[in-house]
Design a protein around this motif. Sequence first.
Motif, PDB file in Angstrom:
ATOM      1  N   ASP A  73      -7.855  -8.148  18.659  1.00  0.00           N
ATOM      2  CA  ASP A  73      -7.854  -6.973  19.529  1.00  0.00           C
ATOM      3  C   ASP A  73      -7.864  -5.763  18.609  1.00  0.00           C
ATOM      4  O   ASP A  73      -6.822  -5.383  18.065  1.00  0.00           O
ATOM      5  CB  ASP A  73      -6.622  -6.988  20.437  1.00  0.00           C
ATOM      6  CG  ASP A  73      -6.638  -5.870  21.452  1.00  0.00           C
ATOM      7  OD1 ASP A  73      -7.283  -4.820  21.195  1.00  0.00           O
ATOM      8  OD2 ASP A  73      -5.998  -6.019  22.502  1.00  0.00           O
ATOM      9  N   ASN A  74      -9.040  -5.167  18.433  1.00  0.00           N
ATOM     10  CA  ASN A  74      -9.148  -4.044  17.499  1.00  0.00           C
ATOM     11  C   ASN A  74      -8.393  -2.812  17.991  1.00  0.00           C
ATOM     12  O   ASN A  74      -7.977  -1.977  17.186  1.00  0.00           O
ATOM     13  CB  ASN A  74     -10.613  -3.721  17.237  1.00  0.00           C
ATOM     14  CG  ASN A  74     -11.255  -4.713  16.269  1.00  0.00           C
ATOM     15  OD1 ASN A  74     -10.580  -5.566  15.686  1.00  0.00           O
ATOM     16  ND2 ASN A  74     -12.564  -4.609  16.103  1.00  0.00           N
ATOM     17  N   ALA A  75      -8.191  -2.697  19.284  1.00  0.00           N
ATOM     18  CA  ALA A  75      -7.427  -1.567  19.815  1.00  0.00           C
ATOM     19  C   ALA A  75      -5.940  -1.691  19.472  1.00  0.00           C
ATOM     20  O   ALA A  75      -5.253  -0.692  19.262  1.00  0.00           O
ATOM     21  CB  ALA A  75      -7.613  -1.475  21.325  1.00  0.00           C
ATOM     22  N   LYS A  76      -5.462  -2.946  19.398  1.00  0.00           N
ATOM     23  CA  LYS A  76      -4.054  -3.186  19.089  1.00  0.00           C
ATOM     24  C   LYS A  76      -3.837  -3.596  17.640  1.00  0.00           C
ATOM     25  O   LYS A  76      -2.705  -3.834  17.219  1.00  0.00           O
ATOM     26  CB  LYS A  76      -3.491  -4.256  20.020  1.00  0.00           C
ATOM     27  CG  LYS A  76      -3.474  -3.863  21.487  1.00  0.00           C
ATOM     28  CD  LYS A  76      -2.868  -4.965  22.341  1.00  0.00           C
ATOM     29  CE  LYS A  76      -2.828  -4.556  23.810  1.00  0.00           C
ATOM     30  NZ  LYS A  76      -2.253  -5.621  24.674  1.00  0.00           N
ATOM     31  N   SER A  77      -4.943  -3.718  16.889  1.00  0.00           N
ATOM     32  CA  SER A  77      -4.862  -4.099  15.468  1.00  0.00           C
ATOM     33  C   SER A  77      -4.093  -5.394  15.262  1.00  0.00           C
ATOM     34  O   SER A  77      -3.177  -5.477  14.430  1.00  0.00           O
ATOM     35  CB  SER A  77      -4.208  -2.975  14.639  1.00  0.00           C
ATOM     36  OG  SER A  77      -4.984  -1.800  14.704  1.00  0.00           O
ATOM     37  N   THR A  78      -4.477  -6.399  16.020  1.00  0.00           N
ATOM     38  CA  THR A  78      -3.787  -7.684  15.971  1.00  0.00           C
ATOM     39  C   THR A  78      -4.789  -8.827  16.074  1.00  0.00           C
ATOM     40  O   THR A  78      -5.779  -8.715  16.801  1.00  0.00           O
ATOM     41  CB  THR A  78      -2.782  -7.798  17.135  1.00  0.00           C
ATOM     42  OG1 THR A  78      -1.848  -6.722  17.059  1.00  0.00           O
ATOM     43  CG2 THR A  78      -2.018  -9.113  17.070  1.00  0.00           C
ATOM     44  N   VAL A  79      -4.505  -9.888  15.336  1.00  0.00           N
ATOM     45  CA  VAL A  79      -5.243 -11.134  15.537  1.00  0.00           C
ATOM     46  C   VAL A  79      -4.259 -12.185  16.055  1.00  0.00           C
ATOM     47  O   VAL A  79      -3.087 -12.182  15.679  1.00  0.00           O
ATOM     48  CB  VAL A  79      -5.919 -11.652  14.249  1.00  0.00           C
ATOM     49  CG1 VAL A  79      -7.059 -10.753  13.856  1.00  0.00           C
ATOM     50  CG2 VAL A  79      -4.932 -11.820  13.121  1.00  0.00           C
ATOM     51  N   VAL A  80      -4.779 -13.061  16.897  1.00  0.00           N
ATOM     52  CA  VAL A  80      -3.948 -14.097  17.504  1.00  0.00           C
ATOM     53  C   VAL A  80      -4.601 -15.452  17.309  1.00  0.00           C
ATOM     54  O   VAL A  80      -5.793 -15.617  17.596  1.00  0.00           O
ATOM     55  CB  VAL A  80      -3.747 -13.835  19.006  1.00  0.00           C
ATOM     56  CG1 VAL A  80      -3.033 -15.002  19.660  1.00  0.00           C
ATOM     57  CG2 VAL A  80      -2.964 -12.550  19.212  1.00  0.00           C
ATOM     58  N   LEU A  81      -3.829 -16.401  16.811  1.00  0.00           N
ATOM     59  CA  LEU A  81      -4.291 -17.782  16.685  1.00  0.00           C
ATOM     60  C   LEU A  81      -3.564 -18.600  17.753  1.00  0.00           C
ATOM     61  O   LEU A  81      -2.359 -18.851  17.642  1.00  0.00           O
ATOM     62  CB  LEU A  81      -3.986 -18.339  15.299  1.00  0.00           C
ATOM     63  CG  LEU A  81      -4.469 -19.772  15.041  1.00  0.00           C
ATOM     64  CD1 LEU A  81      -6.001 -19.825  15.059  1.00  0.00           C
ATOM     65  CD2 LEU A  81      -3.938 -20.290  13.712  1.00  0.00           C
ATOM     66  N   GLN A  82      -4.284 -18.974  18.790  1.00  0.00           N
ATOM     67  CA  GLN A  82      -3.731 -19.800  19.862  1.00  0.00           C
ATOM     68  C   GLN A  82      -3.933 -21.254  19.483  1.00  0.00           C
ATOM     69  O   GLN A  82      -5.077 -21.694  19.288  1.00  0.00           O
ATOM     70  CB  GLN A  82      -4.409 -19.484  21.186  1.00  0.00           C
ATOM     71  CG  GLN A  82      -3.926 -20.326  22.356  1.00  0.00           C
ATOM     72  CD  GLN A  82      -2.484 -20.037  22.712  1.00  0.00           C
ATOM     73  OE1 GLN A  82      -2.065 -18.883  22.768  1.00  0.00           O
ATOM     74  NE2 GLN A  82      -1.723 -21.087  22.972  1.00  0.00           N
ATOM     75  N   MET A  83      -2.836 -21.988  19.385  1.00  0.00           N
ATOM     76  CA  MET A  83      -2.896 -23.384  18.950  1.00  0.00           C
ATOM     77  C   MET A  83      -2.435 -24.287  20.087  1.00  0.00           C
ATOM     78  O   MET A  83      -1.278 -24.219  20.513  1.00  0.00           O
ATOM     79  CB  MET A  83      -2.009 -23.589  17.717  1.00  0.00           C
ATOM     80  CG  MET A  83      -2.334 -22.634  16.580  1.00  0.00           C
ATOM     81  SD  MET A  83      -1.408 -22.989  15.069  1.00  0.00           S
ATOM     82  CE  MET A  83       0.255 -22.649  15.617  1.00  0.00           C
ATOM     83  N   ASN A  84      -3.343 -25.105  20.577  1.00  0.00           N
ATOM     84  CA  ASN A  84      -3.054 -26.027  21.676  1.00  0.00           C
ATOM     85  C   ASN A  84      -3.173 -27.470  21.200  1.00  0.00           C
ATOM     86  O   ASN A  84      -3.745 -27.740  20.146  1.00  0.00           O
ATOM     87  CB  ASN A  84      -4.014 -25.787  22.834  1.00  0.00           C
ATOM     88  CG  ASN A  84      -3.901 -24.398  23.420  1.00  0.00           C
ATOM     89  OD1 ASN A  84      -2.829 -23.798  23.434  1.00  0.00           O
ATOM     90  ND2 ASN A  84      -5.016 -23.873  23.914  1.00  0.00           N
ATOM     91  N   SER A  85      -2.642 -28.375  21.990  1.00  0.00           N
ATOM     92  CA  SER A  85      -2.709 -29.813  21.687  1.00  0.00           C
ATOM     93  C   SER A  85      -2.281 -30.085  20.251  1.00  0.00           C
ATOM     94  O   SER A  85      -2.952 -30.809  19.504  1.00  0.00           O
ATOM     95  CB  SER A  85      -4.139 -30.338  21.921  1.00  0.00           C
ATOM     96  OG  SER A  85      -4.549 -30.110  23.242  1.00  0.00           O
ATOM     97  N   LEU A  86      -1.164 -29.518  19.887  1.00  0.00           N
ATOM     98  CA  LEU A  86      -0.706 -29.632  18.496  1.00  0.00           C
ATOM     99  C   LEU A  86      -0.321 -31.060  18.144  1.00  0.00           C
ATOM    100  O   LEU A  86       0.169 -31.826  18.992  1.00  0.00           O
ATOM    101  CB  LEU A  86       0.475 -28.688  18.265  1.00  0.00           C
ATOM    102  CG  LEU A  86       0.077 -27.220  18.104  1.00  0.00           C
ATOM    103  CD1 LEU A  86       1.260 -26.309  18.340  1.00  0.00           C
ATOM    104  CD2 LEU A  86      -0.518 -26.989  16.729  1.00  0.00           C
ATOM    105  N   LYS A  87      -0.570 -31.384  16.877  1.00  0.00           N
ATOM    106  CA  LYS A  87      -0.291 -32.717  16.350  1.00  0.00           C
ATOM    107  C   LYS A  87       0.693 -32.608  15.180  1.00  0.00           C
ATOM    108  O   LYS A  87       0.759 -31.565  14.530  1.00  0.00           O
ATOM    109  CB  LYS A  87      -1.587 -33.353  15.838  1.00  0.00           C
ATOM    110  CG  LYS A  87      -2.724 -33.390  16.835  1.00  0.00           C
ATOM    111  CD  LYS A  87      -4.002 -33.880  16.165  1.00  0.00           C
ATOM    112  CE  LYS A  87      -5.167 -33.883  17.144  1.00  0.00           C
ATOM    113  NZ  LYS A  87      -6.421 -34.344  16.491  1.00  0.00           N
ATOM    114  N   PRO A  88       1.401 -33.672  14.872  1.00  0.00           N
ATOM    115  CA  PRO A  88       2.279 -33.625  13.688  1.00  0.00           C
ATOM    116  C   PRO A  88       1.518 -33.235  12.416  1.00  0.00           C
ATOM    117  O   PRO A  88       2.088 -32.584  11.535  1.00  0.00           O
ATOM    118  CB  PRO A  88       2.820 -35.054  13.619  1.00  0.00           C
ATOM    119  CG  PRO A  88       2.849 -35.501  15.046  1.00  0.00           C
ATOM    120  CD  PRO A  88       1.614 -34.896  15.657  1.00  0.00           C
TER     121      PRO A  88
END
Length: 127
Positions: A73-88
């Motif tokens: 989000d360039n307006a908020k100066s943030t990157v987000v890594l959404q991690m689903n179905s996580l494994k060990p």
Amino acid sequence: QVQLVESGGGLVQAGGSLRLSCAPSGRTFSRLVMGWFRQAPGKEREFVAAISQSGGTTSYADSVKGRFTLSRDNAKSTVVLQMNSLKPADTAVYYCAADDNNRSFSTVFRTSYYDYWGQGTQVTVSS
């Protein structure tokens, strides 16, 4: 100089989700290519995902394709890594990285691509 602050790590059960954020400061955010890497104990740091300055292009490691999504989000100066179905196997310290040299996006998987790194945030996935 670019300072990177990561947040959002923690402990989750296999199959669960976590959301990592990275907020750079010190440079115009829209000029930065942003990436995420991870490092498990006894292993080398490995590429996870990267996103172009505009957000129009992304790259993912094969091991996370279809499970992780990187956005900015360039307006908020943030990157987000959404991690689903996580494994060990996803257990590692996750590092945010940034580059402002306008290099070719084709090499974003290399640690040498990035000039700036965060301190890392621990992600632990229990079985």
